[in-house]
Design a protein around this motif. Sequence first.
Motif, mmCIF file in Angstrom:
data_model
loop_
_atom_site.group_PDB
_atom_site.id
_atom_site.type_symbol
_atom_site.label_atom_id
_atom_site.label_comp_id
_atom_site.label_asym_id
_atom_site.label_seq_id
_atom_site.Cartn_x
_atom_site.Cartn_y
_atom_site.Cartn_z
ATOM 1 N N GLU A 1 -3.091 -0.085 9.075
ATOM 2 C CA GLU A 1 -3.586 0.392 7.782
ATOM 3 C C GLU A 1 -5.021 -0.059 7.526
ATOM 4 O O GLU A 1 -5.427 -0.269 6.386
ATOM 5 C CB GLU A 1 -2.672 -0.101 6.653
ATOM 6 N N THR A 2 -5.810 -0.196 8.562
ATOM 7 C CA THR A 2 -7.163 -0.722 8.420
ATOM 8 C C THR A 2 -7.996 0.089 7.434
ATOM 9 O O THR A 2 -8.701 -0.471 6.574
ATOM 10 C CB THR A 2 -7.879 -0.731 9.788
ATOM 11 N N ASP B 1 1.048 5.580 -4.659
ATOM 12 C CA ASP B 1 0.683 4.631 -3.609
ATOM 13 C C ASP B 1 -0.113 3.467 -4.183
ATOM 14 O O ASP B 1 -0.660 3.545 -5.285
ATOM 15 C CB ASP B 1 -0.113 5.327 -2.496
ATOM 16 N N ASP C 1 -6.956 1.901 4.928
ATOM 17 C CA ASP C 1 -6.473 1.668 3.570
ATOM 18 C C ASP C 1 -6.893 0.296 3.067
ATOM 19 O O ASP C 1 -7.165 0.116 1.867
ATOM 20 C CB ASP C 1 -4.953 1.786 3.519
ATOM 21 N N ILE D 1 0.827 -1.209 0.000
ATOM 22 C CA ILE D 1 0.000 0.000 0.000
ATOM 23 C C ILE D 1 0.862 1.260 0.000
ATOM 24 O O ILE D 1 0.636 2.186 -0.770
ATOM 25 C CB ILE D 1 -0.965 -0.004 1.202
ATOM 26 N N MET D 2 1.882 1.290 0.861
ATOM 27 C CA MET D 2 2.737 2.470 0.977
ATOM 28 C C MET D 2 3.902 2.351 0.007
ATOM 29 O O MET D 2 4.835 1.581 0.230
ATOM 30 C CB MET D 2 3.244 2.614 2.411
ATOM 31 N N TYR E 1 -6.029 -9.323 1.297
ATOM 32 C CA TYR E 1 -4.881 -8.624 1.871
ATOM 33 C C TYR E 1 -4.150 -9.558 2.819
ATOM 34 O O TYR E 1 -4.725 -10.504 3.373
ATOM 35 C CB TYR E 1 -5.313 -7.347 2.606
ATOM 36 N N THR F 1 -0.033 -5.339 3.632
ATOM 37 C CA THR F 1 -0.398 -4.233 4.510
ATOM 38 C C THR F 1 0.402 -4.257 5.798
ATOM 39 O O THR F 1 0.782 -5.316 6.302
ATOM 40 C CB THR F 1 -1.897 -4.292 4.868
#
Length: 225
Positions: free
Chosen positions: A83-84, A58, A86, A52-53, A98, A79
Amino acid sequence: MKILVVEDEIHLAEAISQILKHHHYSVDVVHDGLAGLDHAQSGVYDLLLLDIMLPGMDGITLLRNIRQQKLAVPVILLTAKGETGDIITGLDHGADDYVPKPFSTEELLARIRAALRRRGEVIVGPELQIGDIELNPAVLKLSCKGKELKLIPKESELMELLIVRKQAVSPKELIIEKLWGFDSEAEYNNVEVYISFLRKKLLFLGSEVRIATIRGVGYVLEVGM
């Protein structure tokens, strides 16, 4: 099966790549979102593992872009803790699953198998079948009527691709991208060499399955009567 890993943590990306290659997946790795989008748009991947990051772009934006382009490739988000929000956004924008970091090898492989099954990309179980032949890509074995042969990895990957795409012609360009990678310097004669190897092995096994050449297009498996 070909997997794209988009992960900016270089050591983690390399570790994931080695795990997947050990389990006979073909893997490409990139470390930023823009490169990830460029590779994903090629359409040659069977699954994306997407952090994600990411720098450049992104993971959520990357995901949104490929879904807007109607690319149906399965996507599993990688993840980090916390990061819930996201994760929810990613799932809402078309992610298939995920995996929270840190994760075990067994969990990652199970999530990949599940995502591929849901998209109909693999046959449940380790063996792939067509006509009178059976391919076990996990152990690189091709068998027919009680006889079996050991394949080298590229032969196994090519036979797997042809079996999975058994109702469609596989162009040489697609085969190169799937087996050697998007930026590979492999040429058409590389494909022709491995097609020749597989034809000889099918002949040795006495199989009714043959690899037909569709002139100017590519190759397809045919089952004799």
